[in-house]
Structures are given as C-alpha cells and as structure tokens.
Design an enzyme around this catalytic site. Structure first.
Site, mmCIF file in Angstrom:
data_model
loop_
_atom_site.group_PDB
_atom_site.id
_atom_site.type_symbol
_atom_site.label_atom_id
_atom_site.label_comp_id
_atom_site.label_asym_id
_atom_site.label_seq_id
_atom_site.Cartn_x
_atom_site.Cartn_y
_atom_site.Cartn_z
ATOM 1 N N HIS A 1 40.169 40.679 39.981
ATOM 2 C CA HIS A 1 40.139 41.620 41.096
ATOM 3 C C HIS A 1 38.700 41.932 41.497
ATOM 4 O O HIS A 1 38.333 41.830 42.682
ATOM 5 C CB HIS A 1 40.868 42.908 40.711
ATOM 6 N N GLU A 2 37.892 42.295 40.521
ATOM 7 C CA GLU A 2 36.505 42.643 40.821
ATOM 8 C C GLU A 2 35.691 41.415 41.237
ATOM 9 O O GLU A 2 34.771 41.530 42.047
ATOM 10 C CB GLU A 2 35.864 43.322 39.608
#
Length: 374
Positions: free
Chosen positions: A28-29
C-alpha cells in the site's frame, strides 16, 4: 501444562499476523511512494509500523526507511509534511526549488494519483497473488452436482433433489460448484431462476437463498445460502492446469468478487443493513491469520490477497484522514479551482481521526467480546 504450549500458540498467531500486515501495508505504502517519486515529490520517510524505531537506513535520495515496533500500519512522509498523515505542510522557510519537491506543490491531478496509488497497489497485489496461486496450483473444478439437500432450506423449498446438476442461474452458465456458490452468496433474499439437469432432462426451479452471517478477515458479512451439499464423488472433480493468461483472467474475476463482497459489507455498515457488532479489528484478523497459517502457505497468501482488497477499499471511504478523504478534498479543489481552507481541512482531519479511532476501539471491543463468549 508446559509453559511453552501457550507461548507457541501465541507465536502461531502473532507471527502470521505480523507477516500478513507487513506485506499488505508495504505494498500500500509502496504505491504512494512510487507514484510520488514519479511525480517529483521528495519522500522523507517510508515506515512500516508505528512507534519506536527498530531499524532504519537512509538511501541516496534522502528517504529514511524505517521498521517500527507496532505493526498496525505504516506511512510515507513527503517532504514538507507536518506529520505522516499529510494534514498540512511547513514550507515557509523553504527555497522555491525545495518547495517544488513537496507534495502540496504538485498539480491536483498528480496529488490525487499519489493518494489513489495506495489502494490501487492493494488491488494489484491481490491480483498478482491470486494469479500466482492459479498458475502454480491450477484450479480444482467440482461439478455443480447436488449430493444432498438440507431439510427446510431454500433448496428444499424450491424442489431440489439429490443428483441434480445445476446448468445455469438466471441465464448465466454454471461450470462448477464454486461458480454456483459465488452467485448464490451474493443473492441473499433474491429469487434466482435455476436450470438443472435431472435424469437427463432440463428442469426449471426458482429458489431464494437464505441469509447467513459468515466471518471474514474484516468482519462478519451476510451471504446467501441455498442449502445443498456438493458431490464428493471423485468422478465429479477434475484439476485443471491454467496458462498464465487464463490464471490472470480467473484471478481478476476472483479479485473483483472480493471487492464486490467487501464493498457490499462496508456499504451495508454505512446504510445499517449489516451488523456493526460483527466488525473485526486487529485481534480478530490476528486470530484468522493464525488459523489460516496452520493450514498452509497457500491459504495464508490467499488471506493476504483478501485482506489487501479489504484494506484498499476501506482506505477509499471518503473520510478525512483516509485516502478517500484526501481524494474528496482534491475533488473539491478541482471543482472550485482552489483548495479548501487550511482550517476546514484541519477540522475535517480531526473529525476523521475521531471516527477512525472510534471504529478501531469498537472493532477491538468486538474482538474481545467474541473471545470471551468463546
């Protein structure tokens, strides 16, 4: 009882949970990070976890890669951000060249792309994992043959009989028992037109699946249940090897199915159709991860895919502090031609923080309540 018994049990829960969360959060990051870099934004920090720093190193671009002690999330901190949530910038003392590398200096569409990249990376991760599983393991196809019918079930009321083979539902061909389950599970309380083969003859039946609550990684959602058991005859099962293209196509269908079911659950919570007391928090997810890890590495990666989709969708909910809240602000900015006032944004983020905190507390309370009830 040996001391190592309880310790081993805890480790079998914590280690899979940390692994699952680390993989999902990292991708996600990484979505935010890669698109931010592509847009020319300087990244000050990339963190997996919160709290005390366990390990860190600084790369040649000046980004501090850190691993923190609390594995319940992570963040990418862009240059100039006041905090990891990107709720404001401190750029007054910067030169023009330095200010140009901040997140807020980018055009609104680029900022929106950076924010949307996190959830999209979660969806892509799920697609890649499911593709790999299908390509390596193939697909077991179970003929949609009814072995038995549960008494007083939707199938019994509709007239299903042992030996029936489902050919289509509402005109959609059914090739496997799993295909039938997908359609039925998404149709609680909805009349479905079945065409079945019985003794070599086609028969039309209409059944309305009953509602049943089923626990998943993020909560207990309601699904439709027909009330039939699948055949266990080896002649009704075949394993099909899949080409890469076929694996991608099958994975895309399964990813969309998870997206649809998760979105339905989240939407049901908002509209009051789903029970909020069934929402799971970190403790519940840890329990599921521990149970799945005992089955094998394949099911554990399948859980990562499902959880990745769920986290991606939840982040798109238009609540300030989440990615969806940022996107909502950017939409207002694009329509008005100027950003919302800093005061309005800060107020929205405070409200969002309160909502997210209350949701986490409530979900954790549910987890504890489920454990105490056994």
């Amino acid at each position: 009882m040996s001391f190592f018994g309880p310790v081993s049990s805890v480790l079998y829960t914590i280690v899979p949970f940390v692994f699952v969360m680390t993989v999902v959060v990292f991708f996600h990051e990484m979505g935010h990070f890669l698109v931010g870099r592509w847009c020319g934004v300087k990244v000050d920090a990339f963190s997996i976890g919160f709290g005390p720093e366990l390990f860190a190193r600084v790369d040649r671009h000046g980004t501090r890669w850190r691993l923190a002690a609390i594995p319940l999330g992570g963040y990418v901190k862009f240059h100039g951000d006041i905090n990891p949530a990107s709720t404001g910038e401190a750029t007054s003392a910067m030169s023009d060249a330095e200010r140009a590398t901040t997140f807020g200096a980018q055009p609104v569409w680029e900022r929106a792309a950076v924010v949307a990249a996190g959830p999209l990376a979660n969806f892509l991760l799920a697609l890649v994992i499911m593709t790999g599983i299908f390509y390596v393991e193939g697909r077991s196809i179970l003929l949609p043959r009814v072995a038995s019918v549960v008494a007083d079930s939707a199938a019994a009321r509709a007239g299903f009989a042992a030996g029936d083979v489902v050919a289509s539902i509402d005109g959609r061909p059914v090739a496997s028992f799993v295909d039938m389950q997908k359609i039925v599970s998404a149709s609680s309380g909805v009349p479905l037109a079945f065409e079945v083969e019985r003794g070599g003859r086609p028969i039309a039946l209409t059944a309305t699946p009953d509602r049943r609550d089923v626990k998943g990684p993020v909560g207990t959602s309601s699904i439709g249940v027909l009330g039939v058991a699948a055949s266990t005859d080896p002649a009704d099962v075949r394993n099909e090897r899949m080409s890469l293209g076929a694996a991608v196509s099958e994975a895309a269908g399964d990813t969309w199915f998870v997206i649809d079911r998760t979105a339905s659950y989240v939407g049901g919570l908002v509209l009051g159709r789903e029970k909020p007391d069934q929402l799971s928090g970190p403790i519940g997810v840890a329990g599921v991860a521990g149970q799945v890890a005992r089955i094998g590495i394949g099911p554990l990666f399948n859980l990562i895919a499902i959880l990745s989709v769920s986290i991606g969708l939840i982040n798109l909910v238009p609540v300030p502090l989440l990615d969806g809240g940022h996107l909502l602000y950017f939409a207002f900015e694009a329509l008005r031609g100027r950003p919302m006032s800093l005061g309005a944004q800060e107020f929205g983020f405070k409200v969002g923080l309160a909502l997210v905190a209350m949701l986490m507390i409530f979900a954790t309370y549910n987890d504890i309540a489920h454990i105490t009830r056994g």
